[in-house]
Enzyme design. Structure first.
Site, PDB file in Angstrom:
ATOM      1  N   CYS A   1      24.106 -34.877  37.052  1.00 38.76           N
ATOM      2  CA  CYS A   1      24.771 -33.733  37.751  1.00 38.76           C
ATOM      3  C   CYS A   1      24.031 -32.359  38.491  1.00 38.76           C
ATOM      4  O   CYS A   1      23.965 -32.397  39.180  1.00 38.76           O
ATOM      5  CB  CYS A   1      26.134 -33.574  37.137  1.00 38.76           C
ATOM      6  SG  CYS A   1      27.688 -34.994  36.774  1.00 38.76           S
TER       7      CYS A   1
ATOM      8  N   ASP B   1      36.132 -37.293  63.446  1.00 40.58           N
ATOM      9  CA  ASP B   1      37.460 -38.808  64.211  1.00 40.58           C
ATOM     10  C   ASP B   1      38.215 -39.126  62.032  1.00 40.58           C
ATOM     11  O   ASP B   1      38.967 -39.605  61.961  1.00 40.58           O
ATOM     12  CB  ASP B   1      36.979 -40.020  63.965  1.00 40.58           C
ATOM     13  CG  ASP B   1      36.875 -40.772  63.856  1.00 40.58           C
ATOM     14  OD1 ASP B   1      35.849 -41.065  62.076  1.00 40.58           O
ATOM     15  OD2 ASP B   1      36.492 -42.143  63.707  1.00 40.58           O
TER      16      ASP B   1
HETATM   17  C1  BEZ Z   1      24.940 -36.648  33.274  1.00 40.39           C
HETATM   18  O1  BEZ Z   1      25.846 -35.842  34.268  1.00 40.39           O
HETATM   19  O2  BEZ Z   1      23.805 -36.185  32.365  1.00 40.39           O
HETATM   20  C2  BEZ Z   1      25.886 -37.266  32.880  1.00 40.39           C
HETATM   21  C3  BEZ Z   1      27.603 -37.583  32.572  1.00 40.39           C
HETATM   22  C4  BEZ Z   1      28.626 -38.393  32.150  1.00 40.39           C
HETATM   23  C5  BEZ Z   1      27.714 -39.333  31.677  1.00 40.39           C
HETATM   24  C6  BEZ Z   1      26.843 -39.293  31.179  1.00 40.39           C
HETATM   25  C7  BEZ Z   1      25.826 -38.399  32.087  1.00 40.39           C
END
Ligand code: BEZ
EC number: 1.11.1.27
Length: 224
Positions: free
Chosen positions: A46, A139
């Site tokens: 992330c 929209d």
């Molecule tokens: C990650 O963002 O690294 C991750 C998050 C949840 C499960 C596996 C990876």
């Protein structure tokens, strides 16, 4: 069944975010919008995704696309994590990112929008949020949805590419073929008659001959 299907209107939810409380329709205004969800704060994949999203903010803005992220932790967690994301990008470790992050602590939005990944769970056994990409048109209707499991990071070059395709095909009677990139030729949509196509695409319509004899592979240079 909760979730969003193509053509559905974005729910007009209220949420706390790193940029204050928002109402989703007001947030979108008349712009295109992209909502991308994340399993959890302070996770490696992330962090790389949000870093890339931040670096691409000017590209989305150029396309009149408002960005918003969602993760299941709190606003204070999101703000602390934003410092890491900026540091990952080689920037000052500030709390600000060029888009808000929604705090969906109780996973209410993730459930409503069909975003949970049943294979990835937190220490309490609760499913984490998957990696969803929702693109909404001006929209407020859903134009594209891509759903990745938590363990597979997204490709933001592809996300920009599909935005370019969505915006082109929203206004011109064309479709983009496999692996299309901006500037490549596009296909005339099958519902358009040949005579109309000739008028609409003055740069020319080029048909590829096929064993079936059917003239359905109709290319034209990308219209302006
Ligand atoms: C990650 O963002 O690294 C991750 C998050 C949840 C499960 C596996 C990876």
């Amino acid at each position: 069944m909760p979730g969003l299907l193509l053509g559905d209107e974005a729910p007009d939810f209220e949420a706390d975010t790193t940029q204050g409380r928002i109402r989703f329709h007001d947030f979108l205004g008349d712009s295109w919008g992209i909502l991308f969800s994340h399993p959890r704060d302070f996770t490696p994949v992330c962090t790389t995704e949000l870093g890339r999203a931040a670096r691409l903010a000017a590209e989305f803005s150029k396309r009149n696309v408002k960005m918003i992220a969602l993760s299941i932790d709190s606003v204070p967690d999101h703000l602390a994590w934003s410092k890491d994301i900026n540091a990952y990008n080689g920037e000052q470790p500030e709390e600000t990112l060029p888009f808000p992050i929604i705090a969906d602590k109780n996973r209410e939005l993730a459930v409503k929008l069909g975003m949970l990944d049943p294979d990835e769970r937190d220490k309490d056994g609760m499913p984490l949020t998957a990696r969803v990409v929702f693109v909404f048109g001006p929209d407020k209707k859903l134009k594209l949805s891509i759903l990745y499991p938590a363990t597979t990071g997204r490709n933001f070059d592809e996300i920009l590419r599909v935005v370019d395709s969505l915006q082109l095909t929203a206004y011109k009677k064309v479709a983009t073929p496999v692996d299309w990139k901006p500037g490549d030729s596009v296909m005339v949509v099958p519902t358009l008659a040949d005579e109309e196509a000739k008028k609409l695409f003055p740069k020319g319509v080029f048909t590829k001959d096929l064993p079936s004899g059917k003239k359905y592979l109709r290319y034209t240079p990308q219209p302006e």
